[in-house]
Design a protein around this motif. Structure first.
Motif, PDB file in Angstrom:
ATOM      1  N   LEU A   1       0.808  -1.219   0.000  1.00 52.80           N
ATOM      2  CA  LEU A   1       0.000   0.000   0.000  1.00 52.80           C
ATOM      3  C   LEU A   1       0.841   1.268   0.000  1.00 52.80           C
ATOM      4  N   THR A   2       2.145   1.147   0.201  1.00 55.01           N
ATOM      5  CA  THR A   2       3.035   2.306   0.198  1.00 55.01           C
ATOM      6  C   THR A   2       4.338   1.925  -0.489  1.00 55.01           C
ATOM      7  N   LEU A   3       5.097   2.949  -0.889  1.00 57.10           N
ATOM      8  CA  LEU A   3       6.400   2.691  -1.482  1.00 57.10           C
ATOM      9  C   LEU A   3       7.326   2.051  -0.453  1.00 57.10           C
ATOM     10  N   TYR A   4       7.170   2.409   0.810  1.00 57.28           N
ATOM     11  CA  TYR A   4       7.974   1.776   1.864  1.00 57.28           C
ATOM     12  C   TYR A   4       7.788   0.265   1.817  1.00 57.28           C
ATOM     13  N   ALA A   5       6.532  -0.193   1.825  1.00 54.84           N
ATOM     14  CA  ALA A   5       6.262  -1.621   1.781  1.00 54.84           C
ATOM     15  C   ALA A   5       6.786  -2.240   0.490  1.00 54.84           C
TER      16      ALA A   5
END
Length: 343
Positions: free
Chosen positions: A149-153
């Protein structure tokens, strides 16, 4: 052992280095001291480690060309624990380049360095955010993780995939672990417990997402470090051994000495219950403002710990009623009369 820990001035890196040094191992700690949060806190952590025998501090960024190869060539570690990363779910919406630099290029540089200078066991920190849009609970390592759901993930999933390929191509025994909401003394100022403590002590209202109904699998840092330390001694066996007494919940790859392991408490707690515990520890009430979940956040996290327990046995499960007062005691001792500063 000779151990290289990347991100040694970080929250988890600091505690892991202390544990390894207490056992008498030689530890090289690499950190880039990014300004994502209070650099003075990172400097204080490293200063504490530098006072201990057996610790060598190295300052540098993962993405710096040649740095990791030279470092591994000089120190020849038996074990590498890769904790350095650009952290933060929400910050990835503001500064995505930082995640590409540290989590993708930096991790690639480390894999190349380990290829050139093989180690007994490579351990990599991933995140529960990798489960993304999954709704089946608890999160199991065998679940498909294809909806970040995020670029981090996404950057952490990419790191896992790159590490698997290197494990396969170059026979690097590799364990990736997914952390679940770690908290405790010396914690990160961007995390909810730290933010809430600062604001409650300062008489400021706190923002409570999803009205406090969101649930997190809070994991006390001492418990997590115990799990990581035990996993260091359990490198994945060579390809093809899983069939010998293997478990269907194991994630040992069929084509590489690679394994993925959750590290969490396995006991989700509602956010409002965590705040209740914090109020008791502080002796103050919070002014709560309900807010919707931000983009990229999920309503619940819950780690399956079956594989972890199978590999290393039962690990401590510190309850919030113990862990939060420990954090509050550290916070008061560290900031003292400045206790509203942190941040």
């Amino acid at each position: 052992m000779r151990v290289l820990v990347t991100g040694s001035a970080g929250f988890i890196g600091y505690h892991l280095c202390r544990r390894l040094l207490a056992e008498g191992h030689a530890v090289t700690g690499l950190d880039g001291f990014s300004d994502y949060y209070d650099v003075s806190l990172k400097r204080a952590r490293h200063a504490g480690l530098a006072a201990l025998p057996g610790f060598e501090a190295v300052e540098g960024r993962l993405e710096a060309p040649g740095l990791l190869g030279d470092l591994l060539g000089r120190t020849r570690p038996d074990i590498v624990v890769h904790l350095a990363a650009q952290a933060g779910v929400r910050y990835s919406l503001e500064n995505p380049q930082a995640y590409a630099d540290a989590n993708l290029i930096g991790s690639f540089n480390l894999l190349e360095a380990v290829r050139a200078h093989p180690v007994r066991h490579l351990l990599l920190a991933s995140t529960s955010s990798a489960y993304g849009g999954n709704t089946a609970l608890p999160f199991r390592e065998t679940d498909r993780a294809v909806s970040p759901l995020t670029l981090y993930a996404a950057s952490k999933l990419a790191m896992e995939a790159m590490a698997h390929s290197y494990a396969h191509l170059f026979a690097v025994p590799t364990t990736a672990f997914r952390f679940f909401t770690v908290y405790g003394p010396w914690g990160r100022p961007d995390m909810a417990l730290f933010l809430f403590t600062r604001k409650i002590l300062g008489g400021e209202p706190i923002e409570v997402f999803s009205g406090g109904t969101a649930e997190r699998d809070f994991t006390y840092v001492g418990d997590l470090v115990e799990a990581v330390r035990r996993l260091i001694d359990v490198p994945p066996p060579p390809t093809g051994l899983r069939a010998e007494g293997g478990q269907d919940f194991d994630t040992l790859s069929g084509c590489a000495p690679y394994r993925l392991v959750n590290i969490g408490g396995g006991r989700p707690v509602r956010l409002d219950a965590m705040i209740d515990e914090l109020e008791r520890a502080l002796g103050r009430k919070a002014v709560r403002i309900a807010k919707p979940l931000p983009p990229g956040d999920v309503a619940r996290t819950h780690a399956s710990t079956e594989l972890l327990r199978h590999l290393v046995g039962a690990v401590p499960e510190t309850p919030l009623s113990v862990g939060i007062p420990a954090f509050v005691a550290w916070y008061g001792g560290y900031y003292g009369s400045r206790g509203l500063g942190a941040g």
